[in-house]
Design a protein around this motif. Structure first.
Motif, PDB file in Angstrom:
ATOM      1  N   ALA A  17      42.806 -17.185 -17.329  1.00  0.00           N
ATOM      2  CA  ALA A  17      43.744 -17.304 -18.443  1.00  0.00           C
ATOM      3  C   ALA A  17      43.028 -17.541 -19.765  1.00  0.00           C
ATOM      4  N   GLY A  18      41.793 -18.044 -19.704  1.00  0.00           N
ATOM      5  CA  GLY A  18      41.033 -18.294 -20.927  1.00  0.00           C
ATOM      6  C   GLY A  18      39.789 -19.101 -20.625  1.00  0.00           C
ATOM      7  N   ALA A  19      38.626 -18.505 -20.912  1.00  0.00           N
ATOM      8  CA  ALA A  19      37.364 -19.148 -20.546  1.00  0.00           C
ATOM      9  C   ALA A  19      37.108 -20.431 -21.314  1.00  0.00           C
ATOM     10  N   ALA A  20      37.760 -20.607 -22.473  1.00  0.00           N
ATOM     11  CA  ALA A  20      37.533 -21.800 -23.285  1.00  0.00           C
ATOM     12  C   ALA A  20      38.596 -22.871 -23.072  1.00  0.00           C
ATOM     13  N   LEU A  21      39.541 -22.628 -22.162  1.00  0.00           N
ATOM     14  CA  LEU A  21      40.620 -23.585 -21.954  1.00  0.00           C
ATOM     15  C   LEU A  21      40.117 -24.845 -21.255  1.00  0.00           C
ATOM     16  N   PRO A  22      40.730 -26.007 -21.535  1.00  0.00           N
ATOM     17  CA  PRO A  22      40.425 -27.192 -20.737  1.00  0.00           C
ATOM     18  C   PRO A  22      40.689 -26.905 -19.261  1.00  0.00           C
ATOM     19  N   GLY A  23      39.773 -27.318 -18.414  1.00  0.00           N
ATOM     20  CA  GLY A  23      39.917 -27.056 -16.982  1.00  0.00           C
ATOM     21  C   GLY A  23      39.146 -25.847 -16.517  1.00  0.00           C
ATOM     22  N   ALA A  24      38.519 -25.104 -17.446  1.00  0.00           N
ATOM     23  CA  ALA A  24      37.778 -23.900 -17.054  1.00  0.00           C
ATOM     24  C   ALA A  24      36.375 -24.220 -16.543  1.00  0.00           C
ATOM     25  N   ALA A  25      35.894 -25.431 -16.800  1.00  0.00           N
ATOM     26  CA  ALA A  25      34.527 -25.787 -16.398  1.00  0.00           C
ATOM     27  C   ALA A  25      34.506 -26.363 -14.987  1.00  0.00           C
ATOM     28  N   ASP A  26      33.534 -25.924 -14.191  1.00  0.00           N
ATOM     29  CA  ASP A  26      33.355 -26.477 -12.857  1.00  0.00           C
ATOM     30  C   ASP A  26      32.759 -27.875 -12.934  1.00  0.00           C
ATOM     31  N   LEU A  27      33.040 -28.665 -11.927  1.00  0.00           N
ATOM     32  CA  LEU A  27      32.451 -29.993 -11.838  1.00  0.00           C
ATOM     33  C   LEU A  27      31.010 -29.854 -11.360  1.00  0.00           C
ATOM     34  N   PRO A  28      30.048 -30.447 -12.069  1.00  0.00           N
ATOM     35  CA  PRO A  28      28.647 -30.319 -11.630  1.00  0.00           C
ATOM     36  C   PRO A  28      28.384 -31.162 -10.387  1.00  0.00           C
ATOM     37  N   GLY A  29      27.245 -30.922  -9.764  1.00  0.00           N
ATOM     38  CA  GLY A  29      26.835 -31.733  -8.635  1.00  0.00           C
ATOM     39  C   GLY A  29      26.206 -33.038  -9.101  1.00  0.00           C
ATOM     40  N   PHE A  30      26.244 -34.041  -8.234  1.00  0.00           N
ATOM     41  CA  PHE A  30      25.670 -35.347  -8.537  1.00  0.00           C
ATOM     42  C   PHE A  30      24.843 -35.803  -7.337  1.00  0.00           C
ATOM     43  N   THR A  31      24.153 -36.920  -7.515  1.00  0.00           N
ATOM     44  CA  THR A  31      23.407 -37.490  -6.400  1.00  0.00           C
ATOM     45  C   THR A  31      24.364 -38.125  -5.400  1.00  0.00           C
ATOM     46  N   ARG A  32      23.846 -38.472  -4.254  1.00  0.00           N
ATOM     47  CA  ARG A  32      24.619 -39.117  -3.190  1.00  0.00           C
ATOM     48  C   ARG A  32      25.812 -38.264  -2.768  1.00  0.00           C
ATOM     49  N   GLU A  33      25.593 -36.948  -2.709  1.00  0.00           N
ATOM     50  CA  GLU A  33      26.610 -36.020  -2.222  1.00  0.00           C
ATOM     51  C   GLU A  33      26.130 -35.358  -0.931  1.00  0.00           C
ATOM     52  N   ARG A  34      27.043 -35.184  -0.018  1.00  0.00           N
ATOM     53  CA  ARG A  34      26.806 -34.411   1.209  1.00  0.00           C
ATOM     54  C   ARG A  34      28.066 -33.586   1.435  1.00  0.00           C
ATOM     55  N   ILE A  35      28.141 -32.476   0.688  1.00  0.00           N
ATOM     56  CA  ILE A  35      29.381 -31.716   0.598  1.00  0.00           C
ATOM     57  C   ILE A  35      29.201 -30.335   1.199  1.00  0.00           C
ATOM     58  N   ASP A  36      30.007 -30.018   2.195  1.00  0.00           N
ATOM     59  CA  ASP A  36      30.053 -28.677   2.754  1.00  0.00           C
ATOM     60  C   ASP A  36      30.630 -27.725   1.709  1.00  0.00           C
ATOM     61  N   SER A  37      30.229 -26.452   1.774  1.00  0.00           N
ATOM     62  CA  SER A  37      30.684 -25.486   0.779  1.00  0.00           C
ATOM     63  C   SER A  37      32.205 -25.370   0.743  1.00  0.00           C
ATOM     64  N   ARG A  38      32.867 -25.576   1.882  1.00  0.00           N
ATOM     65  CA  ARG A  38      34.332 -25.488   1.927  1.00  0.00           C
ATOM     66  C   ARG A  38      34.995 -26.669   1.243  1.00  0.00           C
ATOM     67  N   ALA A  39      34.240 -27.746   1.024  1.00  0.00           N
ATOM     68  CA  ALA A  39      34.815 -28.963   0.454  1.00  0.00           C
ATOM     69  C   ALA A  39      34.423 -29.148  -1.005  1.00  0.00           C
ATOM     70  N   ARG A  40      33.903 -28.099  -1.626  1.00  0.00           N
ATOM     71  CA  ARG A  40      33.556 -28.170  -3.048  1.00  0.00           C
ATOM     72  C   ARG A  40      34.375 -27.147  -3.820  1.00  0.00           C
ATOM     73  N   GLY A  41      35.026 -27.568  -4.883  1.00  0.00           N
ATOM     74  CA  GLY A  41      35.816 -26.662  -5.711  1.00  0.00           C
ATOM     75  C   GLY A  41      37.163 -26.331  -5.080  1.00  0.00           C
ATOM     76  N   GLY A  42      37.669 -25.146  -5.389  1.00  0.00           N
ATOM     77  CA  GLY A  42      38.964 -24.711  -4.886  1.00  0.00           C
ATOM     78  C   GLY A  42      39.869 -24.237  -6.005  1.00  0.00           C
ATOM     79  N   ASP A  43      40.848 -23.401  -5.634  1.00  0.00           N
ATOM     80  CA  ASP A  43      41.758 -22.799  -6.616  1.00  0.00           C
ATOM     81  C   ASP A  43      43.013 -23.618  -6.875  1.00  0.00           C
ATOM     82  N   LEU A  44      43.451 -24.368  -5.885  1.00  0.00           N
ATOM     83  CA  LEU A  44      44.747 -25.040  -6.018  1.00  0.00           C
ATOM     84  C   LEU A  44      44.681 -26.424  -5.382  1.00  0.00           C
TER      85      LEU A  44
END
Length: 387
Positions: free
Chosen positions: A129-156
């Motif tokens: 809907a717009g690359a500059a809209l709030p919410g368009a940026a992905d959350l970066p990775g941080f330390t102390r994470e053990r996240i499977d690819s299915r448990a990172r991000g998502g559309d809804l």
């Protein structure tokens, strides 16, 4: 009867209300779900007893109800590549209004009570809907994470909250049934609130699995909420907010092995009362400059309340609604709402340098979502963004 036969027709819905999406955008919707809700239209059914207003400027489930329901399901899914987000979101909004009104047969006769469903869209969809809209940026990775690819991000994101624990999975089934093969589930997490502890006025906060009161600080006044919580613009997202959802495992065994004084030093608060180690009452701001006669800080330099303090970090307040979990492991489902993703990212970045709480946590799921502006019969859910 097939799912398609059961699903309300989008055109039939618009014909019944006598408006189009464009007209709905021009007319807007009266009221504010963060305050008094909207006036019912002549054709609207009376709300069920204990119901939370779900139409208005904001979606329910962020500020309303004021005391968060004890049971929650966070469900994260992806949109099928061939599906359009606009029609699906509009249908889900209609379904939410039917479920909360108690008129959807998929409730199986259960009264909806204080049920709320809050829906957000992930960065990939926002960027369409717009690359500059709030919410368009992905959350970066941080330390102390053990996240499977299915448990990172998502559309809804579907956040379902209720006082009745039976409602939560039933409503999830109804929403996924409505979506059909347009949604593919990534992960889900049930959570529950701990015992509520009075904070100030009608405000309360729950205890977490570490025994401490959680979520005391936040944007509590209307002015603070307008400044730090709700998106003022652009028009496509006005009335929405940004959510960060993270599932964390907690090392309860190692934390419980600490003395009470050591546990309190980790948080910077008294375990029994929630009062800052600098004194006052539970609602008092921690006195970060307060020292003992010997010159030692009353709130340790690595205490969580110091490292995550918004004034020290230089960001706004985030509204936190945290839930304790025990599956797949004992831990915490952390949900924060803020109108600037930096409020979260800068806070966690600072915590990573020296926060005594972080070594007891491991994050196993993470994502950020634009919580869509409020909706109603004349303003379908998501219409301002995908209409």
């Amino acid at each position: 009867m097939s799912r398609a036969d059961r699903r309300p027709s989008r055109r039939a819905f618009l014909d019944a209300t006598g408006v189009t999406v464009a007209a709905g955008l021009l007319a807007g919707c009266s009221g504010d779900s963060g305050t008094s809700g909207t006036s019912a239209t002549p054709s609207s059914p009376s709300p069920p007893s204990g119901a939370v207003a779900v139409t208005g400027r904001h979606q329910a489930g962020v500020l309303l109800p004021q005391r968060a329901q004890p049971h929650l399901l966070a469900l994260v899914a992806d949109l099928d590549a061939t599906a359009e987000p606009g029609p699906l979101l509009a249908e889900l909004g209609e379904t939410v209004r039917a479920l909360t009104a108690g008129s959807d047969p998929r409730l199986l006769g259960l009264p909806p009570g204080d049920l709320t469903v809050t829906i957000g869209v992930g960065p990939r969809l926002v960027r369409t809907a717009g690359a500059a809209l709030p919410g368009a940026a992905d959350l970066p990775g941080f330390t102390r994470e053990r996240i499977d690819s299915r448990a990172r991000g998502g559309d809804l994101l579907l956040q379902i909250c209720a006082g009745d624990p039976l409602l939560v999975p039933i409503v999830a089934v109804a929403l996924l049934d409505q979506a059909g093969d347009r949604l593919g589930e990534r992960w889900r997490q049930f959570g529950r609130r701990g015992t509520e502890v009075p904070v100030a006025g009608e405000r309360s906060a729950p205890r977490n699995l570490l025994g401490f009161v959680d979520g005391i600080v936040g944007p509590h006044t209307s002015a603070e909420q307008e400044r730090d919580l709700w998106l003022a613009g652009p028009p496509e997202v006005a009335g929405g907010t940004l959510a960060v959802v993270r599932r964390m495992e907690l090392d309860l065994t190692r934390f419980a092995a600490l003395s009470v004084a050591e546990q309190e030093a980790v948080f910077g608060r008294r375990r029994a009362s929630g009062v800052p180690l600098s004194g006052g009452d539970i609602a008092s701001a921690p006195g970060l400059g307060a020292k003992t006669p010997e010159g030692r800080y009353l709130v340790p330099v690595d205490a969580h309340v110091r490292r995550a303090n918004p004034t020290v970090v230089g960001v706004g307040h985030m509204l936190r609604r945290s839930y304790s979990i025990d599956d797949p492991a004992p831990g915490l489902l952390f949900i924060s709402f803020q109108n600037d993703l930096r409020t979260f990212t800068a806070t966690l970045t600072r915590m990573e340098t020296s926060d005594a709480l972080l070594p007891f946590t491991t994050t196993t799921a993470s994502g950020t979502f634009l919580i869509l502006p409020g909706h109603g019969p004349r303003r379908p859910l998501g219409s301002s963004l995908f209409g």
